[in-house]
Motif scaffolding. Structure first.
Motif, PDB file in Angstrom:
ATOM      1  N   GLN A  40      -5.016  -3.855  -6.073  1.00 26.79           N
ATOM      2  CA  GLN A  40      -3.843  -4.399  -6.742  1.00 26.79           C
ATOM      3  C   GLN A  40      -2.668  -4.487  -5.775  1.00 26.79           C
ATOM      4  O   GLN A  40      -2.571  -3.701  -4.824  1.00 26.79           O
ATOM      5  CB  GLN A  40      -3.460  -3.508  -7.936  1.00 26.79           C
ATOM      6  CG  GLN A  40      -4.507  -3.461  -9.028  1.00 26.79           C
ATOM      7  CD  GLN A  40      -4.684  -4.781  -9.739  1.00 26.79           C
ATOM      8  OE1 GLN A  40      -3.758  -5.611  -9.751  1.00 26.79           O
ATOM      9  NE2 GLN A  40      -5.867  -4.990 -10.315  1.00 26.79           N
ATOM     10  N   ALA A  41      -1.805  -5.453  -6.026  1.00 22.53           N
ATOM     11  CA  ALA A  41      -0.625  -5.622  -5.177  1.00 22.53           C
ATOM     12  C   ALA A  41       0.239  -4.364  -5.223  1.00 22.53           C
ATOM     13  O   ALA A  41       0.424  -3.749  -6.276  1.00 22.53           O
ATOM     14  CB  ALA A  41       0.170  -6.830  -5.641  1.00 22.53           C
ATOM     15  N   THR A  42       0.786  -3.978  -4.068  1.00 22.15           N
ATOM     16  CA  THR A  42       1.566  -2.743  -3.949  1.00 22.15           C
ATOM     17  C   THR A  42       2.888  -3.036  -3.250  1.00 22.15           C
ATOM     18  O   THR A  42       2.906  -3.711  -2.216  1.00 22.15           O
ATOM     19  CB  THR A  42       0.795  -1.688  -3.136  1.00 22.15           C
ATOM     20  OG1 THR A  42      -0.440  -1.409  -3.790  1.00 22.15           O
ATOM     21  CG2 THR A  42       1.605  -0.414  -2.995  1.00 22.15           C
ATOM     22  N   VAL A  43       4.007  -2.532  -3.831  1.00 22.24           N
ATOM     23  CA  VAL A  43       5.328  -2.646  -3.198  1.00 22.24           C
ATOM     24  C   VAL A  43       6.027  -1.280  -3.303  1.00 22.24           C
ATOM     25  O   VAL A  43       6.156  -0.720  -4.391  1.00 22.24           O
ATOM     26  CB  VAL A  43       6.193  -3.737  -3.853  1.00 22.24           C
ATOM     27  CG1 VAL A  43       7.568  -3.776  -3.182  1.00 22.24           C
ATOM     28  CG2 VAL A  43       5.514  -5.093  -3.752  1.00 22.24           C
ATOM     29  N   TYR A  44       6.487  -0.722  -2.168  1.00 18.95           N
ATOM     30  CA  TYR A  44       7.240   0.548  -2.147  1.00 18.95           C
ATOM     31  C   TYR A  44       8.550   0.311  -1.418  1.00 18.95           C
ATOM     32  O   TYR A  44       8.559  -0.252  -0.312  1.00 18.95           O
ATOM     33  CB  TYR A  44       6.452   1.650  -1.442  1.00 18.95           C
ATOM     34  CG  TYR A  44       7.273   2.865  -1.144  1.00 18.95           C
ATOM     35  CD1 TYR A  44       7.630   3.751  -2.168  1.00 18.95           C
ATOM     36  CD2 TYR A  44       7.728   3.097   0.164  1.00 18.95           C
ATOM     37  CE1 TYR A  44       8.419   4.863  -1.877  1.00 18.95           C
ATOM     38  CE2 TYR A  44       8.507   4.208   0.441  1.00 18.95           C
ATOM     39  CZ  TYR A  44       8.857   5.088  -0.585  1.00 18.95           C
ATOM     40  OH  TYR A  44       9.644   6.179  -0.309  1.00 18.95           O
ATOM     41  N   SER A  45       9.668   0.772  -2.019  1.00 21.92           N
ATOM     42  CA  SER A  45      10.986   0.502  -1.446  1.00 21.92           C
ATOM     43  C   SER A  45      11.721   1.804  -1.174  1.00 21.92           C
ATOM     44  O   SER A  45      11.952   2.609  -2.098  1.00 21.92           O
ATOM     45  CB  SER A  45      11.830  -0.349  -2.414  1.00 21.92           C
ATOM     46  OG  SER A  45      11.152  -1.541  -2.734  1.00 21.92           O
ATOM     47  N   PRO A  46      12.180   2.049   0.085  1.00 27.02           N
ATOM     48  CA  PRO A  46      13.036   3.220   0.369  1.00 27.02           C
ATOM     49  C   PRO A  46      14.372   3.076  -0.380  1.00 27.02           C
ATOM     50  O   PRO A  46      14.815   1.961  -0.669  1.00 27.02           O
ATOM     51  CB  PRO A  46      13.224   3.151   1.886  1.00 27.02           C
ATOM     52  CG  PRO A  46      12.109   2.270   2.387  1.00 27.02           C
ATOM     53  CD  PRO A  46      11.840   1.298   1.304  1.00 27.02           C
ATOM     54  N   PHE A  54       7.660  -1.600   1.940  1.00 32.23           N
ATOM     55  CA  PHE A  54       6.248  -1.668   2.327  1.00 32.23           C
ATOM     56  C   PHE A  54       5.493  -2.415   1.234  1.00 32.23           C
ATOM     57  O   PHE A  54       5.666  -2.121   0.041  1.00 32.23           O
ATOM     58  CB  PHE A  54       5.674  -0.254   2.476  1.00 32.23           C
ATOM     59  CG  PHE A  54       4.184  -0.253   2.628  1.00 32.23           C
ATOM     60  CD1 PHE A  54       3.597  -0.537   3.861  1.00 32.23           C
ATOM     61  CD2 PHE A  54       3.358  -0.006   1.539  1.00 32.23           C
ATOM     62  CE1 PHE A  54       2.220  -0.552   3.990  1.00 32.23           C
ATOM     63  CE2 PHE A  54       1.992  -0.029   1.668  1.00 32.23           C
ATOM     64  CZ  PHE A  54       1.408  -0.296   2.908  1.00 32.23           C
ATOM     65  N   SER A  55       4.633  -3.382   1.631  1.00 29.94           N
ATOM     66  CA  SER A  55       3.879  -4.155   0.645  1.00 29.94           C
ATOM     67  C   SER A  55       2.462  -4.368   1.168  1.00 29.94           C
ATOM     68  O   SER A  55       2.205  -4.382   2.371  1.00 29.94           O
ATOM     69  CB  SER A  55       4.547  -5.503   0.371  1.00 29.94           C
ATOM     70  OG  SER A  55       4.580  -6.287   1.555  1.00 29.94           O
ATOM     71  N   GLY A  56       1.534  -4.545   0.234  1.00 30.29           N
ATOM     72  CA  GLY A  56       0.158  -4.830   0.605  1.00 30.29           C
ATOM     73  C   GLY A  56      -0.554  -5.610  -0.473  1.00 30.29           C
ATOM     74  O   GLY A  56      -0.224  -5.508  -1.662  1.00 30.29           O
TER      75      GLY A  56
END
Length: 785
Positions: free
Chosen positions: A694-700, A717-719
């Motif tokens: 699944q699409a992944t997005v993490y934001s500081p 960070f995204s994948g």
């Protein structure tokens, strides 16, 4: 002839001839002699010239007689003109040739006395010059002609040969033409004919830079040859393909000239007595090639052939019959003739080919048939030539076809496949079942069966024709005590034996070899088992057993097949992504003998689970090879247009793998695993599985753009994302940063200046690879200075 036709040719010839009044336009001629009494000889010189020369023939000429051994002048003779006139046209009776296409001839005759001389003599005369428009000579207008003949020792009673016909003035461009240059010898000597380079003599080119019309005194030989123009030579006088030819035994010239104009040539006739050359005569001649309007050549076609034909080439085998129809068409009346080396009298073994001449108007038909035998096969072709000639105007046209007929030897019969023996002890018989392997059964006359009893010599016990695929030996007594062995040979229609089949014996006929199951492959929802491809598979019955590849399951009858054509068995519409299945097969051959059960072959079941950033894969082992599995190789491809590539090679004891090196530019991944046997050169492959990330997005939540190398850029960070857009807003709602690149971060600037410290809002819009759905991530980030 239509006036328009005459005018066209006449205009062309005037251009070609030119109007050189000083030129004699000499076209050729030849010396001959006949013995009178004692040492007296009558010498005759015939001269030919084209009609464009309006200057009269010379009233007298000066000829020279030379000792052939020393080239010394023996005597000079002034010879008077005897007669002159136009050359009678021997071509088409419907043609009145234009003025530019004709020849004149004259005759000079004198009597001389020659003393006996073992060396003999030669007689010569020179005149200049030739027709300036001659195509095949270099500088023809400056080139003379040397007329020449040889006389043996007068002690030898001899007369020279003489040409039987005067030369034909013209031939038509692009048409087959033949002319008879044969000569008659009053003494019955053997004559041979050759084409030779024209003689130029010494009166001009190539010997002198200036020309003289005649010689003041006779000059001895040898005499210079005329020089060929570029593109011409003695081997190709007309510069055509095929070149001009002259039959050395008959004097028949054949040519098809492709260019209009004048051509020079020479024909030499040598006479032999008792195998010894005693003399020769030589004819120098010019011929004219014109464009003959108003007629076309006949057309020849070959129809209804019983054999394959490629152009003018026919191909048959021994004992085949070759027949076809010859059809010729033309607007005029025609006659068809033929020659060849397969007709009666040609020297081949009968039966001979048959055909016939034909004649008629518009369309004529003939037929050809040849019933070949086993003695006619050879590697070289036979030859048949058909010629059709019409009687059209302004000249007869003809077409000639040279046919090639290949008679190939009967092919050798390959070995039949001997399947099995069915022993009937009650009736003392053994039935052999076999199959022909030859793809051209028309060449097979019979199959002959050979038998050996208890290791003795093989002898023939009978034969069957090509409609049978079995043979029963009714003399196999006491087959339980005696061992009967058999093989089969095919015999072609010429009685030649082919290669023997394998040998099979009654003592081991029950030992049917079991099938070998080599490997299994998954193709879509089918399980494909590769197996040994025995010759009798197509005629055997197969009992297939199947079980689920798990503990607690046993084999059960699954399918009965009447024959397998090929080396694989496909089990369709199976739940290959859920279960592994095993197979084994028993074979019953055509003689009802049953084989042992085969080895086992099981499908490989590959399963997998997806966790964030990883895929875990497991598979069932493949255990059916002697020597076991050498390695397992795992293959992966991106679902979005990728191709399979190996990502791991594992030892035969490992049956799972974690793929934690996933590309971020896709979200769906396909896998399969292959088991390899290096020693057997075999591979078995599993089903395919598809796993999803699944699409992944993490934001500081903060960053410090103070150029200290730590957290100077804010980058989420995204994948596994298909599309991506990032927007950052200040507290007044202005966009301070925007990008569509997942690797592009915000450096804390706005419009070229450092942005103020504080809290900023962001919106990330993205799509995944699974279902292309759009998602949003919103939040705040604190810029600290």
């Amino acid at each position: 002839m239509p006036l328009k036709f005459r005018y066209a040719i006449f205009t062309f010839m005037l251009i070609m001839l030119g109007q050189d009044a000083m030129s004699k336009h000499i076209a050729g001629g030849d010396f001959t002699y006949r013995r009178l009494t004692g040492n007296q000889f009558e010498i005759t010189l015939k001269l030919f010239r084209d009609c464009a020369d309006f200057v009269p023939f010379d009233n007298t000429i000066l000829i020279g007689v030379f000792n052939k051994g020393t080239n010394a002048l023996v005597g000079s003779y002034t010879v008077a003109l005897k007669d002159s006139g136009g050359l009678t046209l021997t071509g088409s009776s419907c043609l009145t040739p234009p003025q530019g296409v004709c020849m004149d001839k004259c005759t000079y005759v004198d009597t001389i006395t020659l003393a006996n001389n073992p060396s003999g003599y030669y007689v010569s005369w020179e005149r200049c010059c030739r027709n300036n428009a001659t195509l095949n000579l270099n500088r023809p207008g400056d080139t003379g002609i040397a007329y020449y003949m040889e006389i043996p020792d007068p002690a030898i009673i001899n007369n020279s040969p003489y040409f039987t016909t005067d030369p034909l003035p013209f031939m038509c461009v692009g048409q087959d033409f033949s002319f008879d240059f044969s000569a008659t010898d009053p003494d019955g000597d053997v004559l041979t004919y050759t084409l030779e380079t024209p003689l130029a003599g010494d009166l001009g080119y190539p010997v002198k830079t200036s020309t003289s019309p005649v010689w003041a005194t006779p000059s001895p030989g040898p005499y210079a040859s005329a020089q060929w123009a570029p593109g011409y030579n003695l081997s190709n006088i007309t510069g055509t393909s095929p070149p001009m030819t002259l039959n050395s035994n008959t004097g028949l010239m054949q040519v098809k000239a492709s260019l209009q104009g004048y051509y020079a040539m020479a024909v030499v006739v040598r006479e032999y007595r008792g195998g010894v050359l005693i003399g020769l005569i030589r004819r120098e001649i010019e011929f004219t090639v014109i464009n003959c309007l108003g007629n076309t050549a006949p057309q020849i076609t070959y129809e209804n052939s019983t054999a394959s034909i490629n152009g003018l080439t026919f191909t048959v085998y021994e004992k085949d019959t070759l027949c076809f129809t010859i059809k010729a068409t033309d607007s005029d009346s025609m006659s068809l003739t033929y020659t060849g080396d397969i007709f009666s009298g040609s020297g081949i073994t009968p039966p001979y080919a048959t055909t016939s001449t034909a004649s008629g108007n518009g369309t004529i038909i003939s037929s050809f048939c040849w019933y070949t035998t086993c003695n006619h096969g050879r590697t070289q072709p036979y030859h048949v030539t058909y010629k059709v000639e019409d009687n059209g105007c302004p000249t007869h046209f003809s077409s000639t076809d040279s046919l090639l007929i290949y008679v190939l030897p009967q092919p050798s019969i390959p070995p039949p496949v001997l399947f099995c023996l069915a022993v009937d002890t009650l009736n003392s018989s053994i039935k052999l079942n076999f199959r022909d392997t030859f793809d051209m059964p028309r060449f097979i006359d019979r199959f002959e069966i050979f038998r050996s009893v208890n290791g003795g010599n093989f002898t023939s016990v009978g034969s069957v024709d090509t409609t049978k695929n079995s043979f029963t030996d009714n003399s196999a007594v006491n087959s339980t005590a005696n061992n009967y062995c058999y093989y089969i040979r095919g015999v072609n229609r010429c009685g030649e034996y082919g290669i023997s089949s394998d040998t099979i014996c009654s003592s081991n006929q029950l030992n049917v070899e079991p099938l070998t199951l080599y490997s299994s492959h998954i193709s879509g929802s089918s399980i494909v088992i590769q197996l040994s491809n025995a010759a009798d598979n197509i005629n055997s019955v197969f009992y297939i057993e199947k079980k689920q590849n798990e503990n607690g399951f046993s084999y059960e009858p699954y399918l009965t097949l009447n024959g397998i054509n090929g080396d694989s068995l496909e089990d369709v519409n199976q739940p290959v992504a859920e279960k592994s299945f095993c197979y084994r097969i028993t074979k019953q051959n055509l003689c009802n003998n049953i084989s042992p059960v085969s080895n086992e072959s099981c499908s490989i079941l590959l399963t997998g689970t997806s966790i964030p950033l990883q895929h875990k894969l497991q598979w069932t082992p493949y255990t059916e090879w002697d020597g076991g599995v050498s390695s397992y190789v795992l293959y992966r491809k991106n679902h979005n247009g990728g191709t399979y590539a190996a990502i791991a090679t594992l030892p035969p004891t490992e049956f799972e793998f974690t793929d934690d090196n996933l590309p971020q530019d896709d979200g769906v991944f396909d896998y399969y695993v292959a088991a390899n046997s290096d020693s057997l050169g075999l591979t078995s492959t599993s089903n395919e599985v598809s796993l999803i990330q699944q699409a992944t997005v993490y934001s500081p939540n903060a960053f410090t753009p103070n150029n200290d190398g730590l957290n100077d850029t804010w980058l989420p960070f995204s994948g596994f994302i298909r599309t991506y857009n990032l927007k950052i807003f200040n507290r007044w709602g202005n966009i301070v940063f925007e990008t569509s690149g997942t690797q592009d971060g915000w450096d804390g600037s706005y419009q070229g200046n450092k942005a103020s410290q504080g809290v900023y809002f962001y919106v990330i819009t993205y799509q995944n690879y699974v279902d292309n759905q759009t998602a949003y991530k919103r939040g705040t980030v604190t810029l600290i200075r």
